[in-house]
Design a protein around this motif. Structure first.
Motif, short mmCIF file in Angstrom:
data_model
loop_
_atom_site.label_atom_id
_atom_site.label_comp_id
_atom_site.label_asym_id
_atom_site.label_seq_id
_atom_site.Cartn_x
_atom_site.Cartn_y
_atom_site.Cartn_z
N ILE A 1 9.92 17.40 -10.51
CA ILE A 1 8.79 18.00 -9.48
C ILE A 1 9.52 19.23 -8.95
N LEU A 2 10.69 19.19 -8.74
CA LEU A 2 11.28 20.28 -8.03
C LEU A 2 11.20 21.48 -8.93
N THR A 3 11.55 21.35 -10.36
CA THR A 3 11.56 22.47 -11.42
C THR A 3 10.15 23.02 -11.60
N GLN A 4 9.18 21.89 -11.73
CA GLN A 4 7.75 22.54 -11.81
C GLN A 4 7.32 23.34 -10.63
N ARG A 5 7.78 22.67 -9.38
CA ARG A 5 7.06 23.40 -8.05
C ARG A 5 7.67 24.72 -8.12
N GLU A 6 8.91 25.01 -8.46
CA GLU A 6 9.49 26.34 -8.32
C GLU A 6 9.55 27.04 -9.55
N SER A 7 8.88 26.59 -10.66
CA SER A 7 8.53 27.29 -11.91
C SER A 7 10.08 27.65 -12.66
N LEU A 8 10.96 26.53 -12.55
CA LEU A 8 12.40 26.87 -13.03
C LEU A 8 12.21 26.32 -14.50
N GLU A 9 12.90 26.78 -15.60
CA GLU A 9 12.86 26.50 -16.86
C GLU A 9 14.23 26.60 -17.31
N PHE A 10 14.35 25.36 -18.19
CA PHE A 10 15.66 25.01 -18.56
C PHE A 10 15.54 24.91 -20.11
N ASP A 11 16.67 24.63 -20.74
CA ASP A 11 16.79 24.61 -22.35
C ASP A 11 16.18 23.05 -22.62
N THR B 1 0.77 -1.21 -0.11
CA THR B 1 0.05 -0.14 -0.11
C THR B 1 0.91 1.25 -0.08
N ASP B 2 0.35 2.32 -0.62
CA ASP B 2 1.14 3.68 -0.49
C ASP B 2 0.33 4.73 -0.88
N THR B 3 0.60 5.84 -0.33
CA THR B 3 -0.20 7.05 -0.32
C THR B 3 0.42 8.09 -0.97
N PHE B 4 -0.09 8.86 -1.87
CA PHE B 4 0.56 9.88 -2.86
C PHE B 4 0.21 11.32 -2.62
N VAL B 5 1.15 12.20 -2.32
CA VAL B 5 0.60 13.44 -2.06
C VAL B 5 1.33 14.51 -2.81
N VAL B 6 1.84 14.05 -3.86
CA VAL B 6 2.78 14.80 -4.77
C VAL B 6 2.35 16.23 -5.07
N ASP B 7 3.35 17.34 -5.03
CA ASP B 7 3.01 18.54 -5.41
C ASP B 7 3.97 19.20 -6.54
N GLN C 1 15.30 16.27 1.28
CA GLN C 1 15.75 17.06 0.24
C GLN C 1 14.75 17.75 -0.49
N LEU C 2 13.54 16.97 -0.76
CA LEU C 2 12.41 17.50 -1.49
C LEU C 2 11.08 16.77 -0.89
N PRO C 3 10.45 17.75 -0.16
CA PRO C 3 9.24 17.12 0.57
C PRO C 3 8.04 17.00 -0.55
N ARG C 4 7.31 16.10 -0.24
CA ARG C 4 5.86 15.91 -0.99
C ARG C 4 6.52 15.64 -2.51
N ILE C 5 7.48 14.50 -2.83
CA ILE C 5 8.04 14.54 -3.83
C ILE C 5 6.99 13.25 -4.61
N PRO D 1 14.35 19.83 -22.01
CA PRO D 1 13.12 19.03 -21.23
C PRO D 1 13.62 17.90 -20.31
N ILE D 2 12.92 18.19 -19.07
CA ILE D 2 12.90 17.22 -18.08
C ILE D 2 11.79 16.65 -17.63
N GLN D 3 11.59 15.34 -17.72
CA GLN D 3 10.33 14.93 -17.23
C GLN D 3 10.33 13.70 -16.36
N SER D 4 9.43 13.49 -15.43
CA SER D 4 9.24 12.27 -14.67
C SER D 4 9.70 10.86 -15.47
N ASP D 5 10.10 9.96 -14.65
CA ASP D 5 10.26 8.47 -15.20
C ASP D 5 9.43 7.65 -14.72
#
Length: 336
Positions: free
Chosen positions: A180-190, A54-60, A331-335, A192-196
């Motif tokens: 998740i970090l870059t999306q949460r902090e609205s960081l943009e890079f040349d 079982t697992d619970t997901f609270v990602v932001d 390091q990164l809460p609610r990941i 593309p980075i995406q979740s695996d």
């Protein structure tokens, strides 16, 4: 426990998480099945063994490049069952929804869960929904539970690593956490980075067929590869040697980590696995992993050794040695 109240660090998957589990939860719920502390419970049944998790997901944020909280919740529990050697079959879903949450977004999340379940070959067969007053939760939280039968002859545990075993990592580290970090902090890079985020049960089935003697499978989620390896080393009472030059990290992800002072060894993954494999079966396991769409960049990153039991040592790119310890903070809460 030294702390008098719960900290974010208690959810990090690192040292404080272990302290919380071992000082409060384990004594209260103590039993032989729980004592193993695997990714899921391995339960004897009339005809074989059952893997249950079982697992619970609270990602932001709840939507991110590469997925959303819905398919992440399916993938996460499917993977936990698969890491026990089980063939995932059925899931339950529990939704906690904040008052005022947009129904259009809920539809997107639920549809993505259905697609993820179908792709993984599992069925969502029961569930529950609760709506709480505005502010009582953040948008939506999801719990998933799942189970599957463990085929005869499959015997996996974090306590089974043995000296000489090879350590396989199925692909690049830190993709999910950095996304998740870059999306949460609205960081943009040349680049593309995406979740695996991905279901790995088809990969694990192929690897176990090619290398039935695999000792350990784990998905390095919270706490990352470093913390997961430390957990295995301690439970098996063995040492590990890994090589920094063999640790795969996407160049763009590494650039973000360097910029923000993050160590990719400790950043969460949601579509990668670690396999601890006897040396004579390592090549077969690696090839099976690479045949899967999510394992193309798999590689052997190190070996299990008899030296320094309970510890992980990394040979650095410049020829030195570094002790790899468990994550000591969040390091990164609610990941996830």
């Amino acid at each position: 426990m030294k702390d008098q109240s719960i900290l974010l660090d208690h959810g990090s998957g690192g040292k404080l998480s272990n302290e919380l589990i071992n000082s409060i939860l384990m004594p209260a719920f103590d039993n032989a099945i729980l004592e193993a502390q695997e990714d899921g419970a391995i339960i004897p049944v009339n005809q074989g063994r059952l893997a249950f998790s079982t697992d619970t997901f609270v990602v932001d944020p709840i939507f991110f490049p590469g997925g959303n909280i819905g398919d992440l919740a399916v993938h996460g529990t499917v993977n936990d069952v698969a890491m026990c050697g089980g063939v995932p079959q059925y899931l339950s879903v529990g939704l906690i929804i904040e008052e005022g949450f947009e129904i259009s977004q809920l539809k997107i999340i639920v549809e993505s869960m259905a697609k993820a379940a179908a792709a993984a070959g599992v069925r969502i067969v029961t569930g529950d929904t609760k709506v709480v007053p505005k502010g009582a939760c953040d948008k939506i939280f999801i719990n998933t539970s799942g189970f599957g039968l463990i085929p005869e002859g499959v015997n996996l545990s974090a306590s089974l690593a043995r000296p000489g075993d090879r350590i396989i990592l199925s692909g690049n580290m830190a993709d999910h956490g950095v996304t998740i970090l870059t999306q949460r902090e609205s960081l943009e890079f040349d680049a593309p980075i995406q979740s695996d985020s991905a279901a790995l049960n088809k990969m694990t089935a192929a690897m176990l067929k090619a290398a039935p003697g695999i000792h350990v499978l784990r998905d390095p989620t919270r706490g990352g590869v470093g913390t997961t390896l430390c957990e295995i080393a301690k439970k098996s009472n063995i040492g590990m040697k890994i090589r920094e030059k063999d640790l795969p990290v996407d160049q763009s992800v590494m650039g973000v980590c360097d910029l923000l002072g993050l160590d990719p060894l400790y950043v969460a993954n949601e579509g990668k696995l670690l396999a601890i494999v006897p040396p004579e079966q390592a090549d077969a396991a690696l090839e099976a992993c690479r045949q899967d769409v999510h394992g193309k960049k798999a590689r052997i990153i190190g070996e299990v050794v008899a030296d320094h039991p309970g510890q992980v040592v990394m040979q650095t790119a410049i020829g030195g040695a570094r002790m790899v310890d468990m994550l000591t903070g969040e390091q990164l809460p609610r990941i996830c």
